[in-house]
Scaffold this motif. Structure first.
Motif, PDB file in Angstrom:
ATOM      1  N   MET A 122      15.780   5.176   4.906  1.00 16.05           N
ATOM      2  CA  MET A 122      16.514   5.127   3.645  1.00 16.05           C
ATOM      3  C   MET A 122      15.772   4.367   2.554  1.00 16.05           C
ATOM      4  SD  MET A 122      19.316   6.850   3.494  1.00 16.05           S
ATOM      5  CE  MET A 122      20.411   6.093   2.293  1.00 16.05           C
ATOM      6  N   LEU A 123      14.732   3.627   2.905  1.00 15.76           N
ATOM      7  CA  LEU A 123      13.969   2.871   1.913  1.00 15.76           C
ATOM      8  C   LEU A 123      12.532   3.377   1.780  1.00 15.76           C
ATOM      9  CD1 LEU A 123      15.171  -0.773   2.699  1.00 15.76           C
ATOM     10  CD2 LEU A 123      16.117   0.874   1.078  1.00 15.76           C
ATOM     11  N   GLN A 124      12.208   4.488   2.428  1.00 17.75           N
ATOM     12  CA  GLN A 124      10.840   4.999   2.373  1.00 17.75           C
ATOM     13  C   GLN A 124      10.551   5.695   1.045  1.00 17.75           C
ATOM     14  OE1 GLN A 124      10.194   7.569   5.746  1.00 17.75           O
ATOM     15  NE2 GLN A 124      10.462   5.913   7.238  1.00 17.75           N
ATOM     16  N   THR A 125       9.328   5.515   0.560  1.00 18.61           N
ATOM     17  CA  THR A 125       8.868   6.334  -0.558  1.00 18.61           C
ATOM     18  C   THR A 125       8.528   7.726  -0.035  1.00 18.61           C
ATOM     19  OG1 THR A 125       6.526   5.789  -0.260  1.00 18.61           O
ATOM     20  CG2 THR A 125       7.844   4.286  -1.647  1.00 18.61           C
ATOM     21  N   ALA A 126       8.417   8.673  -0.943  1.00 16.12           N
ATOM     22  CA  ALA A 126       8.102  10.047  -0.526  1.00 16.12           C
ATOM     23  C   ALA A 126       6.741  10.107   0.154  1.00 16.12           C
ATOM     24  CB  ALA A 126       8.146  10.983  -1.731  1.00 16.12           C
ATOM     25  N   ASP A 127       5.755   9.385  -0.372  1.00 17.40           N
ATOM     26  CA  ASP A 127       4.410   9.434   0.212  1.00 17.40           C
ATOM     27  C   ASP A 127       4.387   8.801   1.599  1.00 17.40           C
ATOM     28  OD1 ASP A 127       3.300  10.765  -1.924  1.00 17.40           O
ATOM     29  OD2 ASP A 127       2.593   8.941  -2.928  1.00 17.40           O
ATOM     30  N   TYR A 128       5.077   7.681   1.750  1.00 16.71           N
ATOM     31  CA  TYR A 128       5.143   7.034   3.060  1.00 16.71           C
ATOM     32  C   TYR A 128       5.846   7.956   4.054  1.00 16.71           C
ATOM     33  CZ  TYR A 128       6.237   3.374   6.537  1.00 16.71           C
ATOM     34  OH  TYR A 128       6.353   2.622   7.688  1.00 16.71           O
ATOM     35  N   LEU A 176       6.247  -4.194   8.139  1.00 19.39           N
ATOM     36  CA  LEU A 176       5.639  -4.282   6.813  1.00 19.39           C
ATOM     37  C   LEU A 176       4.120  -4.331   6.903  1.00 19.39           C
ATOM     38  CD1 LEU A 176       8.615  -5.246   6.431  1.00 19.39           C
ATOM     39  CD2 LEU A 176       7.765  -6.847   4.714  1.00 19.39           C
ATOM     40  N   ARG A 177       3.609  -4.587   8.108  1.00 20.26           N
ATOM     41  CA  ARG A 177       2.164  -4.726   8.295  1.00 20.26           C
ATOM     42  C   ARG A 177       1.527  -3.500   8.946  1.00 20.26           C
ATOM     43  NH1 ARG A 177      -0.016  -9.960   7.817  1.00 20.26           N
ATOM     44  NH2 ARG A 177       1.550 -11.328   6.884  1.00 20.26           N
ATOM     45  N   VAL A 185      -0.722   3.711  -0.403  1.00 18.66           N
ATOM     46  CA  VAL A 185       0.632   4.210  -0.137  1.00 18.66           C
ATOM     47  C   VAL A 185       1.494   3.090   0.427  1.00 18.66           C
ATOM     48  CG1 VAL A 185       1.991   5.818   1.266  1.00 18.66           C
ATOM     49  CG2 VAL A 185      -0.141   6.579   0.190  1.00 18.66           C
ATOM     50  N   MET A 186       0.907   2.275   1.301  1.00 12.47           N
ATOM     51  CA  MET A 186       1.646   1.163   1.884  1.00 12.47           C
ATOM     52  C   MET A 186       1.988   0.130   0.819  1.00 12.47           C
ATOM     53  SD  MET A 186       2.900   0.440   4.819  1.00 12.47           S
ATOM     54  CE  MET A 186       3.992  -0.906   5.252  1.00 12.47           C
TER      55      MET A 186
END
Length: 280
Positions: A122-128, A176-177, A185-186
């Protein structure tokens, strides 16, 4: 595969055998009647293969008892709801899986999530998200509907801004790592995490490396209200709705949340993870 799942599959196979015998067919005769191999009939009856709903309908009609199709499908749904293999779920790609999850999000008001190895969907970006889906497509050798799956996931995130919804996210710092995508992207993904802190509908807690843990940070799970838990493993998802199981996962979530930091302290953990990428 869980013992409960296998036992349920064996029990279904026994019921199939009973119906075949009542119809007066041998395994070979039924296989010929349905256009199947005899080994398929044998595997279904002994619980070595999981039937599809179409298989069960064909079986009921093939043994001359079409009225039993609903009963057989009900038995299958009962243990499918507990263990949903990725092989079966991803047969048509990742988007249908996302659509199924969207239904549960729509039904729910309070959602809790724990992730220890990647950013919660639910918190991911499209690229991630695209990199995550691509990795799992390769792993499971499933249809490459990556763009459709990403769109479905991003569209679902609109509910983050919907009044009346409450999302409580917990992430372990290794999530996060873990550089499961290019550093740029990260970096954008970590910026996204910082951006949701303070949203009225979102509580984001991060369990730092140095936090004292009362429980091991085991695999990720979601709790939908207090009615359903979805746990992910490499081979399958577990969908658990028994009250005692839901209560157990709520206790796990509450225990892990006690080790988390929030607000400005969560920002600090995100910032140090961002610096570790070497992009700032």
């Amino acid at each position: 595969m869980s013992t409960d799942f296998q036992q349920a599959r064996i029990a279904l196979g026994q019921r199939l055998r009973e119906l075949r015998a009542e119809g007066g067919f041998t395994g070979r005769q039924l296989a010929e009647r349905l256009g199947w191999t005899q080994s398929k009939v044998s595997k279904l009856e002994t619980g070595r293969q999981t039937a599809t709903h179409d298989d069960l309908k064909a079986w009921a009609e093939g043994v001359g008892q079409p009225h039993t199709a609903a009963e057989l499908s009900s038995r299958l749904r009962a243990f499918e709801s507990g263990t949903r293999s990725w092989r079966r779920q991803l047969a048509a790609g990742h988007k249908p899986v996302q659509d199924t999850l969207t239904i549960e999000y729509e039904r729910s008001t309070v959602m809790r999530a724990w992730e220890n190895s990647l950013i919660v969907g639910m918190l991911q970006t499209a690229d991630y998200a695209r990199h995550i889906f691509s990795a799992y497509v390769d792993l499971h050798q499933s249809p490459r509907d990556i763009d459709d799956a990403v769109r479905a996931r991003i569209q679902r995130q609109e509910s983050l801004y919907r009044p009346g919804k409450h999302y409580h996210f917990l992430l372990w710092e290794p999530a996060l790592r873990a550089v499961v995508c290019p550093p740029a992207v990260m970096a954008a993904q970590l910026d996204r995490l910082s951006g949701v802190i303070g949203l009225d509908t979102v509580s984001l807690g991060i369990v730092p490396f140095e936090a004292a843990l009362k429980l091991p940070p085991a695999n990720g799970f979601w709790v939908y209200d207090e009615r359903l838990v979805i746990v992910e493993d490499w081979h399958a998802e577990l969908w658990l709705d028994q009250p005692e199981n839901v209560a157990l996962y709520l206790r796990v979530w509450e225990t892990l949340s006690g080790a988390a930091v929030y607000g400005a302290d969560a920002h600090k953990v995100i910032t140090r993870s961002r610096r570790a990428l070497g992009t700032v």
